[in-house]
Design an enzyme around this catalytic site. Structure first.
Site, PDB file in Angstrom:
ATOM      1  N   ALA A   1     -65.710 -60.458 -89.716  1.00  0.00           N
ATOM      2  CA  ALA A   1     -64.835 -61.450 -89.076  1.00  0.00           C
ATOM      3  C   ALA A   1     -63.392 -61.369 -89.590  1.00  0.00           C
ATOM      4  O   ALA A   1     -62.452 -61.548 -88.829  1.00  0.00           O
ATOM      5  CB  ALA A   1     -65.401 -62.853 -89.308  1.00  0.00           C
TER       6      ALA A   1
ATOM      7  N   LYS B   1     -61.539 -64.647 -85.421  1.00  0.00           N
ATOM      8  CA  LYS B   1     -60.695 -64.619 -86.623  1.00  0.00           C
ATOM      9  C   LYS B   1     -59.745 -63.419 -86.497  1.00  0.00           C
ATOM     10  O   LYS B   1     -58.731 -63.500 -85.841  1.00  0.00           O
ATOM     11  CB  LYS B   1     -61.564 -64.504 -87.886  1.00  0.00           C
ATOM     12  CG  LYS B   1     -62.332 -65.786 -88.235  1.00  0.00           C
ATOM     13  CD  LYS B   1     -63.590 -65.942 -87.454  1.00  0.00           C
ATOM     14  CE  LYS B   1     -64.485 -67.052 -87.994  1.00  0.00           C
ATOM     15  NZ  LYS B   1     -65.605 -67.329 -87.085  1.00  0.00           N
TER      16      LYS B   1
ATOM     17  N   TYR C   1     -68.257 -56.962 -62.726  1.00  0.00           N
ATOM     18  CA  TYR C   1     -69.499 -57.298 -63.437  1.00  0.00           C
ATOM     19  C   TYR C   1     -69.946 -56.124 -64.320  1.00  0.00           C
ATOM     20  O   TYR C   1     -70.340 -56.317 -65.466  1.00  0.00           O
ATOM     21  CB  TYR C   1     -70.600 -57.651 -62.428  1.00  0.00           C
ATOM     22  CG  TYR C   1     -71.857 -58.174 -63.085  1.00  0.00           C
ATOM     23  CD1 TYR C   1     -72.051 -59.546 -63.253  1.00  0.00           C
ATOM     24  CD2 TYR C   1     -72.843 -57.302 -63.548  1.00  0.00           C
ATOM     25  CE1 TYR C   1     -73.192 -60.030 -63.872  1.00  0.00           C
ATOM     26  CE2 TYR C   1     -73.979 -57.780 -64.177  1.00  0.00           C
ATOM     27  CZ  TYR C   1     -74.161 -59.141 -64.331  1.00  0.00           C
ATOM     28  OH  TYR C   1     -75.279 -59.622 -64.944  1.00  0.00           O
TER      29      TYR C   1
ATOM     30  N   PHE D   1     -72.655 -66.376 -94.237  1.00  0.00           N
ATOM     31  CA  PHE D   1     -72.016 -67.539 -93.628  1.00  0.00           C
ATOM     32  C   PHE D   1     -73.132 -68.431 -93.080  1.00  0.00           C
ATOM     33  O   PHE D   1     -74.232 -67.953 -92.834  1.00  0.00           O
ATOM     34  CB  PHE D   1     -71.059 -67.086 -92.517  1.00  0.00           C
ATOM     35  CG  PHE D   1     -70.414 -68.242 -91.808  1.00  0.00           C
ATOM     36  CD1 PHE D   1     -69.515 -69.056 -92.482  1.00  0.00           C
ATOM     37  CD2 PHE D   1     -70.721 -68.545 -90.495  1.00  0.00           C
ATOM     38  CE1 PHE D   1     -68.944 -70.145 -91.848  1.00  0.00           C
ATOM     39  CE2 PHE D   1     -70.148 -69.626 -89.850  1.00  0.00           C
ATOM     40  CZ  PHE D   1     -69.255 -70.431 -90.530  1.00  0.00           C
ATOM     41  N   ASP D   2     -72.869 -69.742 -92.859  1.00  0.00           N
ATOM     42  CA  ASP D   2     -74.007 -70.626 -92.526  1.00  0.00           C
ATOM     43  C   ASP D   2     -74.733 -70.285 -91.221  1.00  0.00           C
ATOM     44  O   ASP D   2     -75.953 -70.345 -91.167  1.00  0.00           O
ATOM     45  CB  ASP D   2     -73.658 -72.122 -92.636  1.00  0.00           C
ATOM     46  CG  ASP D   2     -72.411 -72.536 -91.895  1.00  0.00           C
ATOM     47  OD1 ASP D   2     -71.888 -71.707 -91.126  1.00  0.00           O
ATOM     48  OD2 ASP D   2     -71.966 -73.680 -92.073  1.00  0.00           O
TER      49      ASP D   2
ATOM     50  N   ASP E   1     -70.353 -57.956 -91.965  1.00  0.00           N
ATOM     51  CA  ASP E   1     -69.971 -59.120 -91.161  1.00  0.00           C
ATOM     52  C   ASP E   1     -68.452 -59.127 -91.291  1.00  0.00           C
ATOM     53  O   ASP E   1     -67.894 -59.544 -92.308  1.00  0.00           O
ATOM     54  CB  ASP E   1     -70.598 -60.398 -91.732  1.00  0.00           C
ATOM     55  CG  ASP E   1     -70.136 -61.648 -90.979  1.00  0.00           C
ATOM     56  OD1 ASP E   1     -69.211 -61.541 -90.158  1.00  0.00           O
ATOM     57  OD2 ASP E   1     -70.696 -62.728 -91.233  1.00  0.00           O
TER      58      ASP E   1
ATOM     59  N   HIS F   1     -73.592 -82.267 -91.177  1.00  0.00           N
ATOM     60  CA  HIS F   1     -72.152 -82.500 -91.327  1.00  0.00           C
ATOM     61  C   HIS F   1     -71.420 -82.664 -89.995  1.00  0.00           C
ATOM     62  O   HIS F   1     -70.390 -83.304 -89.932  1.00  0.00           O
ATOM     63  CB  HIS F   1     -71.500 -81.393 -92.156  1.00  0.00           C
ATOM     64  CG  HIS F   1     -71.763 -80.006 -91.658  1.00  0.00           C
ATOM     65  ND1 HIS F   1     -72.977 -79.386 -91.802  1.00  0.00           N
ATOM     66  CD2 HIS F   1     -70.973 -79.122 -91.014  1.00  0.00           C
ATOM     67  CE1 HIS F   1     -72.911 -78.174 -91.286  1.00  0.00           C
ATOM     68  NE2 HIS F   1     -71.715 -77.991 -90.788  1.00  0.00           N
TER      69      HIS F   1
HETATM   70  N1  F0G Z   1     -69.385 -64.831 -89.966  1.00  0.00           N
HETATM   71  C1  F0G Z   1     -68.390 -65.395 -90.671  1.00  0.00           C
HETATM   72  C2  F0G Z   1     -67.974 -64.787 -91.972  1.00  0.00           C
HETATM   73  C3  F0G Z   1     -67.766 -66.561 -90.188  1.00  0.00           C
HETATM   74  O1  F0G Z   1     -66.791 -67.123 -90.910  1.00  0.00           O
HETATM   75  C4  F0G Z   1     -68.184 -67.111 -88.951  1.00  0.00           C
HETATM   76  C5  F0G Z   1     -67.546 -68.314 -88.411  1.00  0.00           C
HETATM   77  C6  F0G Z   1     -69.225 -66.476 -88.254  1.00  0.00           C
HETATM   78  C7  F0G Z   1     -69.792 -65.326 -88.791  1.00  0.00           C
HETATM   79  C8  F0G Z   1     -69.741 -67.010 -86.947  1.00  0.00           C
HETATM   80  O2  F0G Z   1     -68.885 -66.680 -85.929  1.00  0.00           O
HETATM   81  O3  F0G Z   1     -68.107 -68.913 -85.082  1.00  0.00           O
HETATM   82  O4  F0G Z   1     -67.729 -66.782 -83.793  1.00  0.00           O
HETATM   83  O5  F0G Z   1     -69.996 -67.740 -83.974  1.00  0.00           O
HETATM   84  N2  F0G Z   1     -66.786 -69.072 -89.100  1.00  0.00           N
HETATM   85  C9  F0G Z   1     -66.056 -70.249 -88.623  1.00  0.00           C
HETATM   86  C10 F0G Z   1     -65.401 -70.961 -89.797  1.00  0.00           C
HETATM   87  C11 F0G Z   1     -66.809 -71.162 -87.719  1.00  0.00           C
HETATM   88  O6  F0G Z   1     -64.871 -72.073 -89.593  1.00  0.00           O
HETATM   89  O7  F0G Z   1     -65.355 -70.411 -90.902  1.00  0.00           O
HETATM   90  P1  F0G Z   1     -68.666 -67.590 -84.624  1.00  0.00           P
END
Ligand code: F0G
Length: 463
Positions: free
Chosen positions: A219, A260, A75, A127-128, A217, A451
């Protein structure tokens, strides 16, 4: 004589296989009807090639699976955490490493701590989920990508770059209300396009002058580093690792969706230097994610990530990765398929509006194209257009988003070149038959993030 092959082969052998689901067109039509023509509603076992996302869909290496067996599930103070911490410190140069279960958890924690009503967070593009977390904290999420980043036909090599003039103006006018500047590498929302080192250095200079922290960010940091090596003057002799290390050292912190370029199926982290900010983030983490040495992950997940973050910087892997995206892009472009240019790091984006000029944006050309790819070939892509970013107005009409794209995202180390060749053949077939495609209309939709589960109905053919 020296053999100089043109074929870039997958730099791995396959030793554990998963059957590829094969289906018939009649069955796919039935599955579409059951899913109300929303591809998120399909069962994965009915999808032959799944290009919906590159997130969490990659294949792990034998070293990662071996590390998982040796994961420490304590833990507190897990050995696997310290392994991960050492790797992330070496990569990013940051003192504090805070694991989270995925990227959006890191976003929620960071913006929950630094966000304030009336403040503004600039980025190239959010990102969204990042945008949603910035907005949930009361801040405005402002996109400042360069103009070329919004033009699908522009071949600018770094379409993820931040517009420096607009950032400078914002920091001059509202610097005191900017908790941090965010740069997404690569810029997913803008087509997986990279950010140049020159731009990152300039953003660094601006943020330093105005005393505002800079965060990445990150990823897809390794794909970004590789594209810098390939495209930026003076960078070709440096290693991807050196470039990545410089990218992180230009920033004050980073948040990562490790699904990613972490080469894992789940995970994320925050990395930063500021002691007080780290303390507040750890407090927020404990509330919803878990103790700071596991952050909502199992010890084995931390162990696999520690290995993945090193493997992703293997240059044979990166060369193959970016070459396979480029291969798909070039073959489709040669066949006259309208695409977002140039190829980015993780996906190819079809320009559905140009692909289906006879379908008005209100009739959802991106959805029509995604549905056709599944119906004809069992390929699942994702619409990034009016369904995702548009909305229904008071009179029930669709208000289109600026572009209607369809993203073909390549999972990491999963599909082979023959799978990609199959995708090329399928897209070309649908392109040849494009005039027979019809639009769709939305028949039911939830109030937010529609969506994911709105329902559609195909429009009747015009008579
Ligand atoms: N930032 C970027 C640039 C991303 O592409 C994503 C996720 C996230 C943050 C959020 O991360 O999914 O681990 O919570 N992108 C995926 C996509 C979902 O399909 O492009 P997460």
């Amino acid at each position: 004589m020296t053999f100089a092959p043109k074929t870039i082969i997958e730099p791995f052998k396959v030793r554990s296989v998963e059957p590829l689901p094969m289906t018939e067109r009649d069955d796919r039509l039935r599955h579409l009807e059951t899913a109300r023509f929303n591809l998120f509603g399909l069962r994965a076992e009915h999808v032959t090639i799944d290009l919906m996302t590159d997130s969490g869909t990659g294949a792990m290496s034998q070293e990662q699976w071996a590390a998982m067996l040796a994961g420490d599930e304590s833990y507190a103070g897990s050995r696997s955490f310290f392994e991960l911490e050492a790797v992330v410190r070496d990569l990013t140069g940051k003192k504090h490493v805070i694991p989270t279960h995925q990227g959006r958890a890191a976003e929620r924690i960071l913006f929950g701590v630094v966000g304030q009503r009336g403040h503004v967070v600039p980025a190239n593009n959010h990102f969204d989920t990042t945008r949603a977390n910035v907005e949930a904290s009361g801040c405005e999420a402002l996109d400042l990508v360069i103009a070329e980043g919004k033009d699908p036909t522009s071949d600018h090599p770094f379409k993820g770059d931040v517009d420096l003039d607009r950032l400078d103006t914002l920091l001059r006018e509202r610097g005191a209300s900017v908790p941090l500047v965010l740069v997404t590498v690569t810029n997913n929302t803008g087509g997986g396009q990279p950010v140049s080192l020159a731009n990152l250095r300039a953003v660094r200079a601006l943020t330093q002058r105005h005393g505002v922290p800079l965060f990445l960010d990150c990823a897809r940091f390794a794909e970004n580093a590789w594209l810098i090596k390939e495209r930026e003057e003076g960078q070709s002799s440096r290693s991807a690792e050196e470039i990545a290390q410089e990218m992180f050292r230009l920033a004050d912190g980073a948040m990562m969706s490790a699904k990613k370029d972490g080469l894992v199926n789940i995970g994320g982290f925050l990395a930063l230097d500021d002691d007080e900010l780290a303390r507040r983030c750890r407090n927020a983490l404990i509330l919803t994610e878990g103790f700071p040495t596991y952050g909502g992950l199992a010890g084995r997940d931390l162990a696999a990530l520690a290995v993945g973050l090193r493997e992703v910087l293997d240059e044979r892997y990166l060369a193959y990765r970016v070459a396979s995206v480029r291969y798909l892009h070039e073959r489709l472009a040669a066949a006259g398929v309208p695409l977002l240019n140039p190829p980015g790091g993780h996906a190819v984006y079809l320009d559905a509006r140009a692909f289906l000029p006879h379908i008005a944006p209100e009739d959802l050309p991106g959805q029509a194209l995604s549905v056709a790819l599944y119906l004809e070939a069992g390929i699942r892509a994702v619409e990034i257009g009016t369904v995702m970013f548009g909305h229904t107005d008071a009179s029930g009409r669709q208000v289109p988003s600026p572009m209607d794209l369809v993203r073909l995202a390549l999972p990491r180390r999963v599909y082979t070149q023959s799978h990609v060749d199959y995708v090329i053949e399928a897209v070309r077939y649908v392109h040849e038959e494009r005039r027979s495609l019809r639009g769709l209309r939305i028949v039911d939709e939830p109030p937010t993030l529609r969506h994911f589960d709105c329902g559609f109905e195909p429009l009747e053919a015009a008579t």
